[in-house]
Design a protein around this motif. Structure first.
Motif, PDB file in Angstrom:
ATOM      1  N   MET A  60     -29.212 -21.832   0.464  1.00 58.45           N
ATOM      2  CA  MET A  60     -28.122 -21.073  -0.153  1.00 58.45           C
ATOM      3  C   MET A  60     -28.391 -20.855  -1.640  1.00 58.45           C
ATOM      4  O   MET A  60     -28.029 -19.808  -2.187  1.00 58.45           O
ATOM      5  N   ALA A  61     -29.039 -21.800  -2.296  1.00 58.61           N
ATOM      6  CA  ALA A  61     -29.426 -21.607  -3.701  1.00 58.61           C
ATOM      7  C   ALA A  61     -30.400 -20.440  -3.814  1.00 58.61           C
ATOM      8  O   ALA A  61     -30.311 -19.624  -4.748  1.00 58.61           O
ATOM      9  N   LEU A  62     -31.310 -20.333  -2.856  1.00 60.18           N
ATOM     10  CA  LEU A  62     -32.248 -19.209  -2.860  1.00 60.18           C
ATOM     11  C   LEU A  62     -31.527 -17.903  -2.522  1.00 60.18           C
ATOM     12  O   LEU A  62     -31.814 -16.852  -3.129  1.00 60.18           O
ATOM     13  N   ILE A  63     -30.588 -17.966  -1.590  1.00 64.69           N
ATOM     14  CA  ILE A  63     -29.785 -16.787  -1.262  1.00 64.69           C
ATOM     15  C   ILE A  63     -29.000 -16.339  -2.497  1.00 64.69           C
ATOM     16  O   ILE A  63     -28.859 -15.143  -2.763  1.00 64.69           O
ATOM     17  N   ARG A  64     -28.529 -17.301  -3.274  1.00 62.87           N
ATOM     18  CA  ARG A  64     -27.811 -16.984  -4.516  1.00 62.87           C
ATOM     19  C   ARG A  64     -28.700 -16.168  -5.456  1.00 62.87           C
ATOM     20  O   ARG A  64     -28.254 -15.184  -6.053  1.00 62.87           O
ATOM     21  N   VAL A  65     -29.967 -16.558  -5.574  1.00 67.58           N
ATOM     22  CA  VAL A  65     -30.907 -15.810  -6.414  1.00 67.58           C
ATOM     23  C   VAL A  65     -31.017 -14.374  -5.908  1.00 67.58           C
ATOM     24  O   VAL A  65     -30.963 -13.413  -6.695  1.00 67.58           O
ATOM     25  N   ALA A  66     -31.166 -14.208  -4.597  1.00 67.87           N
ATOM     26  CA  ALA A  66     -31.283 -12.860  -4.022  1.00 67.87           C
ATOM     27  C   ALA A  66     -30.007 -12.052  -4.251  1.00 67.87           C
ATOM     28  O   ALA A  66     -30.079 -10.872  -4.629  1.00 67.87           O
ATOM     29  N   ILE A  67     -28.858 -12.660  -4.037  1.00 70.91           N
ATOM     30  CA  ILE A  67     -27.593 -11.943  -4.239  1.00 70.91           C
ATOM     31  C   ILE A  67     -27.435 -11.544  -5.703  1.00 70.91           C
ATOM     32  O   ILE A  67     -27.042 -10.410  -6.009  1.00 70.91           O
ATOM     33  N   ASN A  68     -27.777 -12.451  -6.614  1.00 66.40           N
ATOM     34  CA  ASN A  68     -27.677 -12.126  -8.039  1.00 66.40           C
ATOM     35  C   ASN A  68     -28.666 -11.034  -8.448  1.00 66.40           C
ATOM     36  O   ASN A  68     -28.389 -10.253  -9.351  1.00 66.40           O
ATOM     37  N   THR A  69     -29.798 -10.985  -7.776  1.00 65.19           N
ATOM     38  CA  THR A  69     -30.826  -9.999  -8.092  1.00 65.19           C
ATOM     39  C   THR A  69     -30.528  -8.637  -7.473  1.00 65.19           C
ATOM     40  O   THR A  69     -30.741  -7.598  -8.102  1.00 65.19           O
ATOM     41  N   LEU A  70     -30.042  -8.634  -6.237  1.00 65.30           N
ATOM     42  CA  LEU A  70     -29.917  -7.401  -5.461  1.00 65.30           C
ATOM     43  C   LEU A  70     -28.529  -6.763  -5.468  1.00 65.30           C
ATOM     44  O   LEU A  70     -28.381  -5.616  -5.062  1.00 65.30           O
ATOM     45  N   THR A  71     -27.510  -7.529  -5.876  1.00 63.93           N
ATOM     46  CA  THR A  71     -26.134  -7.025  -5.758  1.00 63.93           C
ATOM     47  C   THR A  71     -25.361  -7.264  -7.058  1.00 63.93           C
ATOM     48  O   THR A  71     -25.863  -7.909  -7.985  1.00 63.93           O
ATOM     49  N   ASN A  72     -24.142  -6.794  -7.066  1.00 64.33           N
ATOM     50  CA  ASN A  72     -23.221  -7.052  -8.183  1.00 64.33           C
ATOM     51  C   ASN A  72     -22.156  -8.063  -7.803  1.00 64.33           C
ATOM     52  O   ASN A  72     -21.150  -8.195  -8.498  1.00 64.33           O
ATOM     53  N   LEU A  73     -22.360  -8.758  -6.700  1.00 62.27           N
ATOM     54  CA  LEU A  73     -21.377  -9.728  -6.224  1.00 62.27           C
ATOM     55  C   LEU A  73     -21.326 -10.949  -7.131  1.00 62.27           C
ATOM     56  O   LEU A  73     -22.342 -11.344  -7.724  1.00 62.27           O
ATOM     57  N   THR A  74     -20.163 -11.567  -7.182  1.00 64.80           N
ATOM     58  CA  THR A  74     -19.994 -12.830  -7.887  1.00 64.80           C
ATOM     59  C   THR A  74     -19.731 -13.903  -6.848  1.00 64.80           C
ATOM     60  O   THR A  74     -18.791 -13.795  -6.060  1.00 64.80           O
ATOM     61  N   LEU A  75     -20.565 -14.909  -6.836  1.00 64.20           N
ATOM     62  CA  LEU A  75     -20.425 -16.013  -5.880  1.00 64.20           C
ATOM     63  C   LEU A  75     -19.632 -17.150  -6.508  1.00 64.20           C
ATOM     64  O   LEU A  75     -19.619 -17.300  -7.733  1.00 64.20           O
ATOM     65  N   PRO A  76     -19.004 -17.980  -5.678  1.00 65.84           N
ATOM     66  CA  PRO A  76     -18.319 -19.162  -6.215  1.00 65.84           C
ATOM     67  C   PRO A  76     -19.304 -20.048  -6.975  1.00 65.84           C
ATOM     68  O   PRO A  76     -20.495 -20.108  -6.648  1.00 65.84           O
TER      69      PRO A  76
END
Length: 166
Positions: free
Chosen positions: A132-148
């Motif tokens: 999930m930490a790696l998924i967080r990197v991808a989400i932060n890189t590829l999207t404008n979403l804000t994760l908890p």
């Protein structure tokens, strides 16, 4: 059982994140992760739990024998459904298991380790948080979403940070 509760919690966080990414973002390559995708990391999480479920039935776990189902890494709806299925099937009694693994590229020799179901659940939980930490990197890189704030962060790290803040 607290292990299962913790797994439900991280699965819920993962599900909520996956629901927010588009299908294209789910299987988009992320340069920061050596071109891996959110879907590939999600598939990896799911398949280790699936192998543990299979191993619970047989008494032998071998994470290296997982299926590597491309459909899971390309279809976020399937991945979310599988997370729900796994959640429904982790409430089992502890029991002894045997873990087989081979850490050598050159050799077919596998090591055998005596373990148990709860220990493997803990391993899978920690493994999930790591991915999930790696998924967080991808989400932060590829999207404008804000994760908890705690997405992809180990519980021990969250507790430590709270102590430091006091």
């Amino acid at each position: 059982m607290h292990i299962q509760t913790a797994i439900y919690s991280v699965f819920e966080q993962l599900k909520e994140a996956l629901e927010q990414v588009t299908p294209e973002e789910y299987h988009a390559r992320c340069k920061a992760l050596s071109n891996a995708t959110i879907g590939q990391h999600t598939r990896h999480i799911i398949e280790l739990f699936m192998e543990l479920h299979k191993g619970y039935e047989t008494g032998t776990v071998n994470y290296e024998n997982r299926k590597r189902d491309i459909a899971i890494e390309t279809d976020k709806i399937l991945a979310i459904a599988l997370l729900a299925d796994i959640s429904k099937n982790i409430e089992k009694a502890d029991k002894a298991l045997v873990l087989h693994s081979n850490y050598s590229i050159e050799s077919e020799y596998a090591i055998t380790v005596h373990t148990n179901y709860y220990r493997e659940l803990i391993y899978n939980l920690e493994h999930t948080v790591h991915h999930m930490a790696l998924i967080r990197v991808a989400i932060n890189t590829l999207t404008n979403l804000t994760l908890p704030e705690g997405f992809g962060v180990a519980t021990s790290t969250i507790k430590y940070r709270k102590q430091c803040a006091q």
